[in-house]
Design a protein around this motif. Structure first.
Motif, PDB file in Angstrom:
ATOM      1  N   LEU A 289       0.833  -1.207   0.000  1.00 16.84           N
ATOM      2  CA  LEU A 289       0.000   0.000   0.000  1.00 16.84           C
ATOM      3  C   LEU A 289       0.866   1.255   0.000  1.00 16.84           C
ATOM      4  N   LEU A 290       1.929   1.248   0.800  1.00 15.75           N
ATOM      5  CA  LEU A 290       2.817   2.412   0.850  1.00 15.75           C
ATOM      6  C   LEU A 290       3.463   2.667  -0.505  1.00 15.75           C
ATOM      7  N   MET A 291       3.918   1.617  -1.176  1.00 15.35           N
ATOM      8  CA  MET A 291       4.551   1.780  -2.489  1.00 15.35           C
ATOM      9  C   MET A 291       3.536   2.228  -3.539  1.00 15.35           C
TER      10      MET A 291
ATOM     11  N   PRO B 249       5.751  14.064   3.312  1.00 16.99           N
ATOM     12  CA  PRO B 249       6.651  13.826   4.461  1.00 16.99           C
ATOM     13  C   PRO B 249       6.198  12.654   5.333  1.00 16.99           C
ATOM     14  N   ILE B 250       4.895  12.495   5.493  1.00 20.89           N
ATOM     15  CA  ILE B 250       4.373  11.389   6.296  1.00 20.89           C
ATOM     16  C   ILE B 250       4.641  10.067   5.585  1.00 20.89           C
ATOM     17  N   LEU B 251       4.403  10.025   4.284  1.00 19.35           N
ATOM     18  CA  LEU B 251       4.658   8.813   3.515  1.00 19.35           C
ATOM     19  C   LEU B 251       6.137   8.435   3.555  1.00 19.35           C
ATOM     20  N   VAL B 252       7.012   9.408   3.400  1.00 23.35           N
ATOM     21  CA  VAL B 252       8.457   9.141   3.453  1.00 23.35           C
ATOM     22  C   VAL B 252       8.837   8.587   4.822  1.00 23.35           C
ATOM     23  N   MET B 253       8.295   9.157   5.874  1.00 22.06           N
ATOM     24  CA  MET B 253       8.575   8.676   7.224  1.00 22.06           C
ATOM     25  C   MET B 253       8.124   7.231   7.394  1.00 22.06           C
ATOM     26  N   LEU B 254       6.942   6.903   6.868  1.00 25.21           N
ATOM     27  CA  LEU B 254       6.441   5.534   6.967  1.00 25.21           C
ATOM     28  C   LEU B 254       7.323   4.562   6.178  1.00 25.21           C
TER      29      LEU B 254
ATOM     30  N   LYS C 234      10.512   4.949   5.494  1.00 29.03           N
ATOM     31  CA  LYS C 234      11.768   4.810   6.245  1.00 29.03           C
ATOM     32  C   LYS C 234      11.573   3.889   7.442  1.00 29.03           C
ATOM     33  N   GLU C 235      10.458   4.008   8.115  1.00 29.41           N
ATOM     34  CA  GLU C 235      10.172   3.148   9.265  1.00 29.41           C
ATOM     35  C   GLU C 235      10.057   1.697   8.825  1.00 29.41           C
ATOM     36  N   TYR C 236       9.388   1.464   7.699  1.00 35.66           N
ATOM     37  CA  TYR C 236       9.266   0.085   7.199  1.00 35.66           C
ATOM     38  C   TYR C 236      10.656  -0.470   6.910  1.00 35.66           C
ATOM     39  N   ARG C 237      11.475   0.303   6.240  1.00 37.12           N
ATOM     40  CA  ARG C 237      12.837  -0.133   5.910  1.00 37.12           C
ATOM     41  C   ARG C 237      13.637  -0.410   7.175  1.00 37.12           C
TER      42      ARG C 237
END
Length: 75
Positions: A37-39, A58-63, A65-68
Protein backbone atom coordinates in the motif's frame (compact mmCIF):
# COMPACT_ATOMS: atom_id res chain seq x y z
CA UNK A 1 -11.29 23.73 11.91
CA UNK A 2 -9.26 21.73 9.40
CA UNK A 3 -6.59 19.22 10.34
CA UNK A 4 -4.10 17.23 8.27
CA UNK A 5 -6.06 14.01 8.74
CA UNK A 6 -9.78 13.34 8.65
CA UNK A 7 -12.16 13.35 11.57
CA UNK A 8 -12.25 9.54 11.33
CA UNK A 9 -8.53 9.40 12.10
CA UNK A 10 -8.85 11.51 15.25
CA UNK A 11 -11.87 9.49 16.38
CA UNK A 12 -10.07 6.18 15.78
CA UNK A 13 -12.66 5.11 13.20
CA UNK A 14 -10.42 2.83 11.12
CA UNK A 15 -13.27 1.82 8.80
CA UNK A 16 -13.64 5.40 7.52
CA UNK A 17 -9.95 6.38 7.47
CA UNK A 18 -7.98 6.84 4.27
CA UNK A 19 -5.35 4.22 3.47
CA UNK A 20 -2.60 6.59 4.57
CA UNK A 21 -4.38 7.26 7.85
CA UNK A 22 -4.75 3.52 8.43
CA UNK A 23 -1.02 3.02 7.91
CA UNK A 24 -0.22 5.91 10.28
CA UNK A 25 -2.50 4.28 12.85
CA UNK A 26 -0.59 1.02 12.44
CA UNK A 27 2.68 2.90 12.93
CA UNK A 28 1.39 4.57 16.09
CA UNK A 29 0.22 1.19 17.43
CA UNK A 30 3.52 -0.52 16.60
CA UNK A 31 1.94 -2.78 14.00
CA UNK A 32 3.53 -4.00 10.76
CA UNK A 33 3.05 -1.57 7.87
CA UNK A 34 1.73 -2.74 4.50
CA UNK A 35 4.61 -2.03 2.11
CA UNK A 36 2.45 -2.75 -0.94
CA UNK A 37 0.00 0.00 0.00
CA UNK A 38 2.82 2.41 0.85
CA UNK A 39 4.55 1.78 -2.49
CA UNK A 40 1.26 2.22 -4.37
CA UNK A 41 0.84 5.61 -2.69
CA UNK A 42 4.46 6.48 -3.51
CA UNK A 43 3.86 5.67 -7.19
CA UNK A 44 0.69 7.78 -7.29
CA UNK A 45 1.79 10.87 -5.35
CA UNK A 46 2.54 12.81 -8.55
CA UNK A 47 -1.19 12.94 -9.27
CA UNK A 48 -2.12 14.22 -5.79
CA UNK A 49 -3.31 17.81 -5.41
CA UNK A 50 -0.57 20.22 -4.25
CA UNK A 51 -2.05 20.53 -0.75
CA UNK A 52 -2.01 16.75 -0.29
CA UNK A 53 1.59 16.56 -1.53
CA UNK A 54 2.61 19.25 0.96
CA UNK A 55 1.14 17.42 3.95
CA UNK A 56 1.27 13.76 2.99
CA UNK A 57 4.62 13.25 1.25
CA UNK A 58 6.65 13.83 4.46
CA UNK A 59 4.37 11.39 6.30
CA UNK A 60 4.66 8.81 3.52
CA UNK A 61 8.46 9.14 3.45
CA UNK A 62 8.57 8.68 7.22
CA UNK A 63 6.44 5.53 6.97
CA UNK A 64 8.64 4.12 4.19
CA UNK A 65 11.77 4.81 6.24
CA UNK A 66 10.17 3.15 9.26
CA UNK A 67 9.27 0.08 7.20
CA UNK A 68 12.84 -0.13 5.91
CA UNK A 69 14.23 0.31 9.41
CA UNK A 70 11.97 -2.42 10.74
CA UNK A 71 13.27 -4.84 8.10
CA UNK A 72 16.92 -4.38 9.10
CA UNK A 73 18.13 -7.28 11.20
CA UNK A 74 21.08 -7.44 13.54
CA UNK A 75 23.60 -10.23 13.16
Amino acid sequence: MTYVFSEAFYKGDVKNMTILEQEVTKFINGEILNINLLMDMYKEYVSWPSKDKYYYIPILVMLLKEYRRSMVTSI
